[in-house]
Write an enzyme that holds these catalytic residues in place. Structure first.
Site, PDB file in Angstrom:
ATOM      1  N   ASP A  45       0.781  -1.250   0.000  1.00  0.00           N
ATOM      2  CA  ASP A  45       0.000   0.000   0.000  1.00  0.00           C
ATOM      3  C   ASP A  45       0.813   1.302   0.000  1.00  0.00           C
ATOM      4  OD1 ASP A  45      -1.940  -1.917   0.220  1.00  0.00           O
ATOM      5  OD2 ASP A  45      -2.872  -1.143   2.036  1.00  0.00           O
ATOM      6  N   LYS A  47      -7.102  -4.916  -3.174  1.00  0.00           N
ATOM      7  CA  LYS A  47      -7.848  -5.458  -2.035  1.00  0.00           C
ATOM      8  C   LYS A  47      -8.748  -4.398  -1.439  1.00  0.00           C
ATOM      9  CE  LYS A  47      -4.109  -4.215   1.035  1.00  0.00           C
ATOM     10  NZ  LYS A  47      -4.854  -3.255   1.886  1.00  0.00           N
ATOM     11  N   CYS A  77      -2.178  -3.020   7.472  1.00  0.00           N
ATOM     12  CA  CYS A  77      -2.084  -3.908   6.301  1.00  0.00           C
ATOM     13  C   CYS A  77      -0.824  -4.775   6.305  1.00  0.00           C
ATOM     14  CB  CYS A  77      -2.226  -3.090   5.035  1.00  0.00           C
ATOM     15  SG  CYS A  77      -3.925  -2.483   4.885  1.00  0.00           S
TER      16      CYS A  77
HETATM   17  C1  VGL Z   1      -4.742   0.460   5.778  1.00  0.00           C
HETATM   18  C2  VGL Z   1      -6.341   1.289   7.204  1.00  0.00           C
HETATM   19  C3  VGL Z   1      -7.297   1.182   6.240  1.00  0.00           C
HETATM   20  C4  VGL Z   1      -3.307   0.088   5.571  1.00  0.00           C
HETATM   21  C5  VGL Z   1      -5.699   0.332   4.807  1.00  0.00           C
HETATM   22  O1  VGL Z   1      -2.840   0.102   4.417  1.00  0.00           O
HETATM   23  O2  VGL Z   1      -2.622  -0.214   6.565  1.00  0.00           O
HETATM   24  N1  VGL Z   1      -5.077   0.927   6.989  1.00  0.00           N
HETATM   25  N2  VGL Z   1      -6.966   0.698   5.030  1.00  0.00           N
END
Ligand code: VGL
Ligand code: ZN
Length: 225
Positions: A24, A127, A172
């Protein structure tokens, strides 16, 4: 991320059954983004170096991409009266807190940061597409029902060891690491190429303890060769 008392594995010799998973690295998780993780921009250079090393040796590089519809139920905006950071859980699907709108499919915030080298990436796994359930993990939804395909991809390439870096450490990256263990991979967390959110308070030390208990190992960037 400097964490006291964490055992760091030394001298990691990479091999063809290893994969790097970059979690991410999107604008919304970087300073200036909707769900900015402090210091997230500081790890981009190091991630580029390590992904180049994997790529030069033909080792697999995977990126995950948080990719939500606007009506995703992890967004506080979809719960009247609630705000980002409020504690909220729906069984195993949503929680422990609600988030600001982030990584909406097709938005700028969902794009990978322009300084991240994506040319070395073999596969991108999206995702969080189901509006009713969150998918912090690169492997599957939070309720463990639907997989993303990452496990099958890695297994079909005979990968047995994965190295995790990116954002955010306590969401994540953490869920990807523990799912990796549950799916039988040898999991290494690159602790200086990740940053955490630490909400609710105490979350960071809680997830680190849990990962140690589950057999996740820790390594630093300079321990690779
Ligand atoms: C994430 C919160 C919500 C992350 C993704 O990438 O850690 N955290 N969505
Ligand atoms: Zn998300």
């Amino acid at each position: 991320m400097e964490i006291k008392g964490l055992k760091i594995e030394k001298d990691i010799a990479l091999k063809g059954t290893d994969a790097l998973i970059i979690v991410d690295m999107q604008y919304d998780f970087l300073p200036g983004g909707a769900l900015a993780v402090e210091g997230g921009d500081k790890i981009i250079g190091g991630i580029n170096e390590i992904s180049k090393l994997f790529n030069e040796n033909l080792y697999v590089v995977v990126q995950t991409q948080d990719w939500h519809p606007q009506h995703h139920l992890s967004f506080a905006s979809n719960h009247p009266g609630m705000k980002p950071g409020d504690e909220y859980s729906e069984e195993e699907r949503i929680g422990p807190i609600l988030w600001p709108d982030h990584c909406v499919q097709g938005s700028h915030g969902a794009e990978f940061h322009k300084d991240l080298d994506t040319t070395v990436t073999n596969a991108i796994i999206r995702k969080g597409v189901d509006p009713k359930v969150d998918s912090y993990s690169g492997f599957r939804d939070k309720n463990k029902i639907r997989e993303t395909g990452l496990r099958g991809y890695l297994q079909s390439l005979n990968i047995n060891r994965i190295f995790i870096c990116g954002l955010a450490l306590d969401y994540c990256c953490y869920y990807t690491a523990v799912d990796g263990r549950e799916f039988g991979f040898d999991v290494y967390f690159i602790i200086d190429l990740t940053r955490g959110i630490n909400e609710p308070k105490g979350r960071l030390s809680q997830v680190l303890t849990d990962m140690v208990e589950k057999g996740v190992k820790f390594v630093k960037q300079h321990n690779f060769f």
